[in-house]
Design a protein around this motif. Structure first.
Motif, PDB file in Angstrom:
ATOM      1  N   GLY A  83       0.751  -1.164  -0.099  1.00 11.99           N
ATOM      2  CA  GLY A  83       0.121   0.037   0.035  1.00 11.99           C
ATOM      3  C   GLY A  83       0.951   1.404  -0.017  1.00 11.99           C
ATOM      4  O   GLY A  83       0.222   2.442  -0.458  1.00 11.99           O
ATOM      5  N   THR A  84       1.972   1.349   0.489  1.00  7.98           N
ATOM      6  CA  THR A  84       2.796   2.520   0.732  1.00  7.98           C
ATOM      7  C   THR A  84       3.098   3.183  -0.528  1.00  7.98           C
ATOM      8  O   THR A  84       2.685   4.534  -0.421  1.00  7.98           O
ATOM      9  N   ALA A  85       3.522   2.601  -1.426  1.00 11.75           N
ATOM     10  CA  ALA A  85       3.682   3.517  -2.780  1.00 11.75           C
ATOM     11  C   ALA A  85       2.724   3.972  -3.481  1.00 11.75           C
ATOM     12  O   ALA A  85       2.490   5.041  -3.931  1.00 11.75           O
ATOM     13  N   PHE A 106      -5.001   6.295   6.727  1.00 11.94           N
ATOM     14  CA  PHE A 106      -5.188   4.519   6.935  1.00 11.94           C
ATOM     15  C   PHE A 106      -5.800   3.945   5.975  1.00 11.94           C
ATOM     16  O   PHE A 106      -6.822   4.806   5.207  1.00 11.94           O
ATOM     17  N   TYR A 107      -5.651   2.700   5.763  1.00 11.27           N
ATOM     18  CA  TYR A 107      -6.393   1.779   4.663  1.00 11.27           C
ATOM     19  C   TYR A 107      -6.570   0.506   5.147  1.00 11.27           C
ATOM     20  O   TYR A 107      -5.758  -0.132   6.104  1.00 11.27           O
ATOM     21  N   ILE A 108      -7.522  -0.250   4.666  1.00 10.18           N
ATOM     22  CA  ILE A 108      -7.677  -1.454   4.918  1.00 10.18           C
ATOM     23  C   ILE A 108      -8.288  -2.129   3.627  1.00 10.18           C
ATOM     24  O   ILE A 108      -9.213  -1.971   2.830  1.00 10.18           O
ATOM     25  N   ARG A 121      -0.109 -17.165   4.769  1.00 14.21           N
ATOM     26  CA  ARG A 121       0.508 -16.564   3.672  1.00 14.21           C
ATOM     27  C   ARG A 121      -0.057 -16.726   2.296  1.00 14.21           C
ATOM     28  O   ARG A 121      -0.292 -17.923   2.120  1.00 14.21           O
ATOM     29  N   TYR A 122      -0.763 -15.837   1.769  1.00 18.87           N
ATOM     30  CA  TYR A 122      -1.800 -16.185   0.513  1.00 18.87           C
ATOM     31  C   TYR A 122      -1.243 -15.363  -0.598  1.00 18.87           C
ATOM     32  O   TYR A 122      -0.499 -14.265  -0.337  1.00 18.87           O
ATOM     33  N   ARG A 123      -1.963 -15.467  -1.720  1.00 21.04           N
ATOM     34  CA  ARG A 123      -1.575 -14.679  -2.845  1.00 21.04           C
ATOM     35  C   ARG A 123      -2.645 -13.346  -3.031  1.00 21.04           C
ATOM     36  O   ARG A 123      -2.082 -12.422  -3.809  1.00 21.04           O
ATOM     37  N   TYR A 126      -5.237  -9.102   3.067  1.00 21.33           N
ATOM     38  CA  TYR A 126      -5.541  -7.793   3.433  1.00 21.33           C
ATOM     39  C   TYR A 126      -4.793  -7.238   4.312  1.00 21.33           C
ATOM     40  O   TYR A 126      -4.313  -7.907   5.243  1.00 21.33           O
ATOM     41  N   GLN A 127      -4.737  -6.096   4.449  1.00 21.92           N
ATOM     42  CA  GLN A 127      -3.791  -5.405   5.555  1.00 21.92           C
ATOM     43  C   GLN A 127      -4.481  -4.171   5.756  1.00 21.92           C
ATOM     44  O   GLN A 127      -5.293  -3.519   5.227  1.00 21.92           O
ATOM     45  N   PHE A 128      -4.339  -3.949   7.130  1.00 24.22           N
ATOM     46  CA  PHE A 128      -4.756  -2.668   7.786  1.00 24.22           C
ATOM     47  C   PHE A 128      -3.516  -1.898   7.786  1.00 24.22           C
ATOM     48  O   PHE A 128      -2.326  -2.595   8.472  1.00 24.22           O
ATOM     49  N   SER A 280       5.998 -15.019   9.785  1.00 23.94           N
ATOM     50  CA  SER A 280       4.691 -14.963  10.637  1.00 23.94           C
ATOM     51  C   SER A 280       4.441 -13.533  11.236  1.00 23.94           C
ATOM     52  O   SER A 280       3.513 -13.563  11.844  1.00 23.94           O
ATOM     53  N   ALA A 281       5.014 -12.454  10.767  1.00 29.41           N
ATOM     54  CA  ALA A 281       4.845 -11.174  11.315  1.00 29.41           C
ATOM     55  C   ALA A 281       3.438 -10.843  11.277  1.00 29.41           C
ATOM     56  O   ALA A 281       3.084 -11.072  10.206  1.00 29.41           O
ATOM     57  N   LEU A 282       2.965 -10.389  12.341  1.00 28.89           N
ATOM     58  CA  LEU A 282       1.383  -9.731  12.607  1.00 28.89           C
ATOM     59  C   LEU A 282       1.329  -8.590  11.520  1.00 28.89           C
ATOM     60  O   LEU A 282       0.553  -7.922  10.914  1.00 28.89           O
ATOM     61  N   GLY A 283       2.743  -7.591  11.583  1.00 34.50           N
ATOM     62  CA  GLY A 283       2.634  -6.379  10.877  1.00 34.50           C
ATOM     63  C   GLY A 283       4.120  -6.052  10.924  1.00 34.50           C
ATOM     64  O   GLY A 283       4.887  -6.470  11.814  1.00 34.50           O
ATOM     65  N   GLY A 284       4.323  -4.906  10.071  1.00 34.67           N
ATOM     66  CA  GLY A 284       5.510  -4.341   9.753  1.00 34.67           C
ATOM     67  C   GLY A 284       5.548  -3.053   9.247  1.00 34.67           C
ATOM     68  O   GLY A 284       4.344  -2.770   8.444  1.00 34.67           O
ATOM     69  N   GLY A 285       6.747  -2.452   9.507  1.00 37.07           N
ATOM     70  CA  GLY A 285       6.841  -0.924   8.711  1.00 37.07           C
ATOM     71  C   GLY A 285       8.186  -0.494   8.980  1.00 37.07           C
ATOM     72  O   GLY A 285       8.952  -0.987   9.438  1.00 37.07           O
ATOM     73  N   GLY A 306       1.995  -1.859   7.692  1.00 37.44           N
ATOM     74  CA  GLY A 306       0.870  -2.870   7.166  1.00 37.44           C
ATOM     75  C   GLY A 306       0.935  -4.076   8.224  1.00 37.44           C
ATOM     76  O   GLY A 306       1.627  -4.351   8.503  1.00 37.44           O
ATOM     77  N   ALA A 307      -0.530  -4.295   8.453  1.00 47.34           N
ATOM     78  CA  ALA A 307      -0.545  -5.632   9.358  1.00 47.34           C
ATOM     79  C   ALA A 307      -1.710  -6.414   8.602  1.00 47.34           C
ATOM     80  O   ALA A 307      -2.572  -5.793   8.216  1.00 47.34           O
ATOM     81  N   GLY A 308      -1.218  -7.713   8.539  1.00 45.13           N
ATOM     82  CA  GLY A 308      -2.019  -8.483   7.943  1.00 45.13           C
ATOM     83  C   GLY A 308      -3.274  -9.131   8.452  1.00 45.13           C
ATOM     84  O   GLY A 308      -3.092  -9.433   9.634  1.00 45.13           O
TER      85      GLY A 308
HETATM   86  P1  HAM Z   1       4.998  -6.194   4.559  1.00 43.63           P
HETATM   87  O1  HAM Z   1       6.064  -6.520   5.638  1.00 43.63           O
HETATM   88  O2  HAM Z   1       5.428  -6.591   3.255  1.00 43.63           O
HETATM   89  O3  HAM Z   1       5.043  -4.632   4.640  1.00 43.63           O
HETATM   90  O4  HAM Z   1       3.672  -6.600   4.741  1.00 43.63           O
HETATM   91  C1  HAM Z   1       3.019  -6.279   6.014  1.00 43.63           C
HETATM   92  C2  HAM Z   1       1.955  -7.211   6.538  1.00 43.63           C
HETATM   93  O5  HAM Z   1       1.221  -7.856   5.747  1.00 43.63           O
HETATM   94  C3  HAM Z   1       3.091  -8.483   7.112  1.00 43.63           C
HETATM   95  O6  HAM Z   1       3.446  -8.229   8.422  1.00 43.63           O
HETATM   96  C4  HAM Z   1       1.919  -9.572   7.295  1.00 43.63           C
HETATM   97  O7  HAM Z   1       1.284  -9.600   8.309  1.00 43.63           O
HETATM   98  C5  HAM Z   1       1.150  -9.376   6.228  1.00 43.63           C
HETATM   99  N1  HAM Z   1       1.616 -10.092   4.731  1.00 43.63           N
HETATM  100  C6  HAM Z   1       2.408  -9.769   3.850  1.00 43.63           C
HETATM  101  N2  HAM Z   1       2.426 -10.515   3.020  1.00 43.63           N
HETATM  102  C7  HAM Z   1       1.263 -11.350   3.073  1.00 43.63           C
HETATM  103  C8  HAM Z   1       0.931 -12.463   2.498  1.00 43.63           C
HETATM  104  N3  HAM Z   1       1.421 -13.066   1.312  1.00 43.63           N
HETATM  105  N4  HAM Z   1      -0.268 -13.242   3.124  1.00 43.63           N
HETATM  106  C9  HAM Z   1      -0.649 -12.717   4.177  1.00 43.63           C
HETATM  107  N5  HAM Z   1      -0.210 -11.669   4.779  1.00 43.63           N
HETATM  108  C10 HAM Z   1       0.804 -10.752   4.204  1.00 43.63           C
HETATM  109  C11 HAM Z   1       4.293  -3.696   3.524  1.00 43.63           C
HETATM  110  O8  HAM Z   1       3.430  -4.249   2.917  1.00 43.63           O
HETATM  111  C12 HAM Z   1       4.737  -2.324   3.940  1.00 43.63           C
HETATM  112  N6  HAM Z   1       3.770  -1.617   2.889  1.00 43.63           N
HETATM  113  C13 HAM Z   1       4.296  -1.837   5.230  1.00 43.63           C
HETATM  114  C14 HAM Z   1       4.515  -0.351   5.196  1.00 43.63           C
HETATM  115  C15 HAM Z   1       3.617   0.668   5.391  1.00 43.63           C
HETATM  116  N7  HAM Z   1       5.644   0.206   5.493  1.00 43.63           N
HETATM  117  C16 HAM Z   1       5.448   1.476   5.704  1.00 43.63           C
HETATM  118  N8  HAM Z   1       4.421   1.734   5.403  1.00 43.63           N
END
Ligand code: HAM
Length: 419
Positions: A83-85, A106-108, A121-123, A126-128, A280-285, A306-308
């Motif tokens: 989502g960031t870009a 913010f976005y969902i 891990r899916y193709r 959704y992220q918050f 398994s990260a719940l979220g990261g950024g 972003g949090a999955g």
């Molecule tokens: P990301 O670490 O690639 O960061 O993804 C963020 C979160 O999305 C992961 O921690 C995970 O919970 C979930 N996620 C990622 N890939 C998958 C997948 N294939 N299936 C299920 N869940 C997944 C970003 O996307 C950045 N845009 C975050 C960010 C926002 N950084 C700065 N602003």
């Protein structure tokens, strides 16, 4: 076997899981609003260049995972992988640099990555996510981390850990990368094939490789946090002290470098209590102070996460946490005489206007079958309308818990059920 199934790595979100989704969406929107973040929605597909930027090559996201296609008009497009870009593109396109900074969004949203599917891990997933664009102060870093932490807390999630690092900026990182290359130069033949490629394209990623052959070399690799310039070191120190002030515990992880190309300075991930395995990260950024410029804007700092949502739901279920009980179906209308069909839809309409949930039975089914259906739907009341009720202008109201019943005029039923 049905003729078609959903493609690998994507799935339906069935009614039984919808209460979780609604709960997460509502909680995310409420917590984000408490922090002054406004919702944004960007399109599902974008011009490829938004994500496939010079500098982003060498990341798995761009090299292996992006869904890229040419449309019928010849445009080079991708399904958004993150989502960031996209949000930064919208920030520039809509002149948000003229708003008071930082702009808090913010976005969902759904994202698409050609990843190897497995639990969590899916193709399509959704992220918050949240982004604060236009302010480089460490207080914004702490705010964004606090926002994600508050979201987890509002859901009741426990035991998660915040992993933290700083990966420097364009001033200090190049020299660090050279140190890293020098360290790995005589170990190349012992690294995995991916890392031999990363050594050339994206050496930072050597640090968080999960493959067995590369593990022994990590501990002694130079640490980026020891190689920050003064400005980055001071920024990081302030972020840490703000987190301490907020009572947010963190673990410094020198190998935490994140998988996307745009990060500078603060990088973080939240890890669940019971680690379900790798990835398994719940979220990261993290901070991305160079991204807006890469997209053609003036130098503008930004930070977000972003949090999955699917991973969160998996972890909430693991901790036996669930959404608040949904209100059950209030009334089921059973039609005991085909002549009562019109009356039945009128009763249903009157009740729904009074905000009472109603399902109407089918006149073609027996009364018994309709009452069984009412029980299967866990309806609180059954309203039976037959020839007698038609004649007297009443409705037979049955309490399906106590089995009490009485015949009442419609107005009295509406009054009873809407209170
Ligand atoms: P990301 O670490 O690639 O960061 O993804 C963020 C979160 O999305 C992961 O921690 C995970 O919970 C979930 N996620 C990622 N890939 C998958 C997948 N294939 N299936 C299920 N869940 C997944 C970003 O996307 C950045 N845009 C975050 C960010 C926002 N950084 C700065 N602003």
């Amino acid at each position: 076997m049905p003729q078609f199934q959903a493609p690998r790595g994507v799935s339906d979100i069935l009614p039984s899981d919808q209460p979780y989704w609604r709960w997460l969406r509502d909680t995310a929107a409420r917590v984000a609003a408490n922090f002054g973040y406004a919702e944004i929605q960007t399109p599902v597909f974008e011009h490829a260049g938004v994500f496939i930027r010079p500098g982003a090559e060498g990341t798995d996201l761009v090299d292996k995972e992006v869904y890229r296609f040419e449309d019928r008009g010849g445009d080079d497009l991708v399904l958004r992988p993150e989502g960031t870009a996209a949000v930064c593109r919208a920030y520039l396109e809509h002149g948000m640099q003229n708003l008071p900074q930082p702009v808090r969004l913010f976005y969902i949203s759904s994202f698409f990555r050609y990843d190897r599917p497995q639990a969590g891990r899916y193709r399509m997933f959704y992220q918050f996510g949240a982004e604060a664009i236009g302010d480089g102060e460490p207080a914004v870093d702490a705010e964004v981390i606090d926002l994600l932490r508050s979201f987890f807390d509002a859901l009741g999630l426990t035991g998660y850990r915040l992993l933290l690092n700083s990966i420097g900026d364009q001033n200090c990182r190049p020299a660090y990368i050279e140190k890293l290359r020098a360290y790995y130069a005589d170990k190349l033949d012992r690294l995995c094939a991916d890392c031999r490629a990363r050594y050339v394209t994206n050496p930072l990623r050597l640090l968080d490789c999960k493959n067995e052959p590369c593990q022994p070399f990590k501990a002694d690799a130079p640490k980026i946090a020891d190689n920050l310039c003064d400005a980055c070191a001071e920024h990081f120190a302030t972020v840490k002290s703000l987190l301490e002030g907020l009572g947010i515990e963190y673990t410094i992880v020198p190998t935490l470098v994140r998988g996307l190309d745009y990060y500078t300075r603060t990088a973080f991930e939240f890890e669940p209590a019971a680690d379900g395995g790798q990835q398994s990260a719940l979220g990261g950024g993290g901070r991305y102070d160079g991204l807006i410029e890469q997209l053609g804007g003036k130098p503008t700092p930004g930070i977000g996460f972003g949090a999955g949502i699917e991973r969160l739901i998996l972890n909430l279920k693991r901790q036996e946490l669930g959404p608040p009980e949904l209100p059950r179906l209030n009334a089921y209308i059973a039609i005991a005489d085909p002549a009562a069909q019109v009356r039945a839809v009128q009763v249903a309409d009157a009740l729904r206007r009074a905000n009472v949930s109603v399902v109407a039975g089918a006149a073609s089914r027996s009364l018994r079958a309709q009452l069984r259906h009412a029980n299967q739907l866990n309806a609180r009341h059954a309203l039976v309308i037959g020839s007698e009720e038609l004649a007297s202008g009443t409705v037979n109201l049955r309490d399906l818990e106590t089995s009490e019943q009485e015949s009442l005029p419609l107005e009295a039923v509406v009054l009873r059920l809407s209170h």
